[in-house]
Write a protein that holds these residues in place. Structure first.
Motif, short mmCIF file in Angstrom:
data_model
loop_
_atom_site.label_atom_id
_atom_site.label_comp_id
_atom_site.label_asym_id
_atom_site.label_seq_id
_atom_site.Cartn_x
_atom_site.Cartn_y
_atom_site.Cartn_z
N LEU A 23 31.78 112.73 -8.41
CA LEU A 23 31.60 111.27 -8.55
C LEU A 23 31.08 110.67 -7.24
O LEU A 23 30.27 109.74 -7.26
CB LEU A 23 32.91 110.60 -8.96
CG LEU A 23 33.28 110.80 -10.44
CD1 LEU A 23 34.72 110.33 -10.69
CD2 LEU A 23 32.31 110.06 -11.36
N ALA A 27 27.70 108.67 -7.24
CA ALA A 27 27.69 107.29 -6.75
C ALA A 27 26.66 107.14 -5.63
O ALA A 27 25.93 106.15 -5.56
CB ALA A 27 29.07 106.90 -6.24
N ILE A 102 33.91 103.13 -8.77
CA ILE A 102 34.25 103.83 -10.02
C ILE A 102 35.73 103.62 -10.33
O ILE A 102 36.58 103.71 -9.44
CB ILE A 102 33.88 105.34 -9.95
CG1 ILE A 102 34.02 106.00 -11.32
CG2 ILE A 102 34.67 106.10 -8.91
CD1 ILE A 102 32.89 105.80 -12.25
N ASP A 103 36.01 103.30 -11.58
CA ASP A 103 37.38 103.06 -12.02
C ASP A 103 38.01 104.39 -12.48
O ASP A 103 37.71 104.90 -13.56
CB ASP A 103 37.36 102.04 -13.16
CG ASP A 103 38.75 101.52 -13.47
OD1 ASP A 103 38.92 100.30 -13.53
OD2 ASP A 103 39.68 102.34 -13.66
N ILE A 107 37.84 106.63 -16.15
CA ILE A 107 37.22 107.96 -16.13
C ILE A 107 38.19 109.00 -16.66
O ILE A 107 37.84 109.86 -17.46
CB ILE A 107 36.79 108.31 -14.68
CG1 ILE A 107 35.63 107.42 -14.26
CG2 ILE A 107 36.44 109.78 -14.52
CD1 ILE A 107 34.36 107.64 -15.04
N GLU A 155 28.92 103.56 -16.23
CA GLU A 155 30.35 103.82 -15.97
C GLU A 155 30.78 103.25 -14.61
O GLU A 155 31.96 103.15 -14.32
CB GLU A 155 30.63 105.33 -15.99
CG GLU A 155 30.30 106.03 -17.29
CD GLU A 155 31.27 105.70 -18.41
OE1 GLU A 155 32.27 105.02 -18.16
OE2 GLU A 155 31.01 106.14 -19.55
N PHE A 156 29.80 102.93 -13.76
CA PHE A 156 30.12 102.41 -12.43
C PHE A 156 29.98 100.89 -12.40
O PHE A 156 29.23 100.31 -13.18
CB PHE A 156 29.14 102.99 -11.39
CG PHE A 156 29.25 104.47 -11.21
CD1 PHE A 156 30.03 105.02 -10.19
CD2 PHE A 156 28.56 105.36 -12.04
CE1 PHE A 156 30.11 106.39 -10.01
CE2 PHE A 156 28.64 106.74 -11.86
CZ PHE A 156 29.42 107.25 -10.85
#
Ligand SMILES: [Zn+2]
Ligand SMILES: [Zn+2]
Length: 223
Positions: A23, A27, A102-103, A107, A155-156
């Motif tokens: 990730l 990112a 990112i959560d 995830i 997703e971010f």
């Protein structure tokens, strides 16, 4: 999509492949693209032209260092001790940046298998489990990691962000500690009864440890 050779470089640095390492790579890839820049190269790393700001010292942080070239040692990496999985990439030229967050909870719910989470709890959190469990966890972790390499931008949380300027790493002269005789950055020397003494000899300093930055950390050398 994070390519395989970058994942291998990250494995070399980090020791293993895991979801948050990937990730961190992903990112970084997103932030670099949004800023329209390449990984920090020879010129940028010397001049600290591009900075990566991270908010937690975990697997994610190693992914960021490998993918952006901003590292602890070249002073292009700034560490905010706030405990979030986020990367901000910024150019010194205009202080325009991109923050990518990112959560972890979302995830985990979406991409982590229940079995992997149970094994993680057993092996890592409770320090139980035999060598077979550890091997199984390593495999599952790697598999989830690889699945993260092409995780969608959606997703971010991605925001364009303006930053206040951050100083370039200053060069300080060195002084000699009058107790241990070692050379020390001038700003890390304290005067005790007219004697220049280093923090190490004083026995306390600030330190980055697993939980973040600790002030009044006791120097751990037993001499
Ligand atoms: Zn890891
Ligand atoms: Zn000393």
């Amino acid at each position: 999509m994070v390519d395989r050779s970058l994942i291998e470089k990250a494995r070399d640095l980090h020791g293993h492949i895991c979801p948050f390492l990937i990730l961190g790579l992903r990112a970084s890839e997103i932030a670099l693209k949004k800023l329209g820049i390449e990984k920090v190269g020879e010129r940028e790393s010397v001049r600290e032209d591009i900075l990566a700001i991270i908010e937690c010292n975990n697997c994610f942080a190693d992914g960021v260092q490998v993918a952006t070239g901003c590292t602890f040692g070249n002073n292009c990496l700034i560490y905010l001790d706030v405990g979030k999985n986020a990367l901000t990439l910024v150019k010194r030229s205009d202080w325009e940046g991109v923050r990518v967050y990112i959560d972890g909870e979302k995830i985990r719910e979406k991409y982590f298998k229940k079995e992997a989470l149970e094994l993680f709890e057993k092996v890592i959190v409770k320090k139980e489990g035999n060598s077979k469990d550890i091997e199984k966890l390593r495999e599952m972790w790697m598999e989830i990691g690889y699945n993260m390499s092409n995780i969608s931008e959606d997703e971010f949380k991605i925001e364009k962000i303006k930053l206040k300027g951050i100083e370039r790493a200053p060069i300080f002269e060195s002084l000699r500690c009058e107790k241990c005789g070692e050379l020390v950055m001038k700003t890390k020397i304290v005067s005790i009864n007219g004697k220049a003494v280093c923090l190490s000899c004083l026995g306390e300093c600030e330190a980055v440890v697993g939980r973040g930055i600790l002030s009044n950390f006791k120097i751990p050398y037993v001499r």
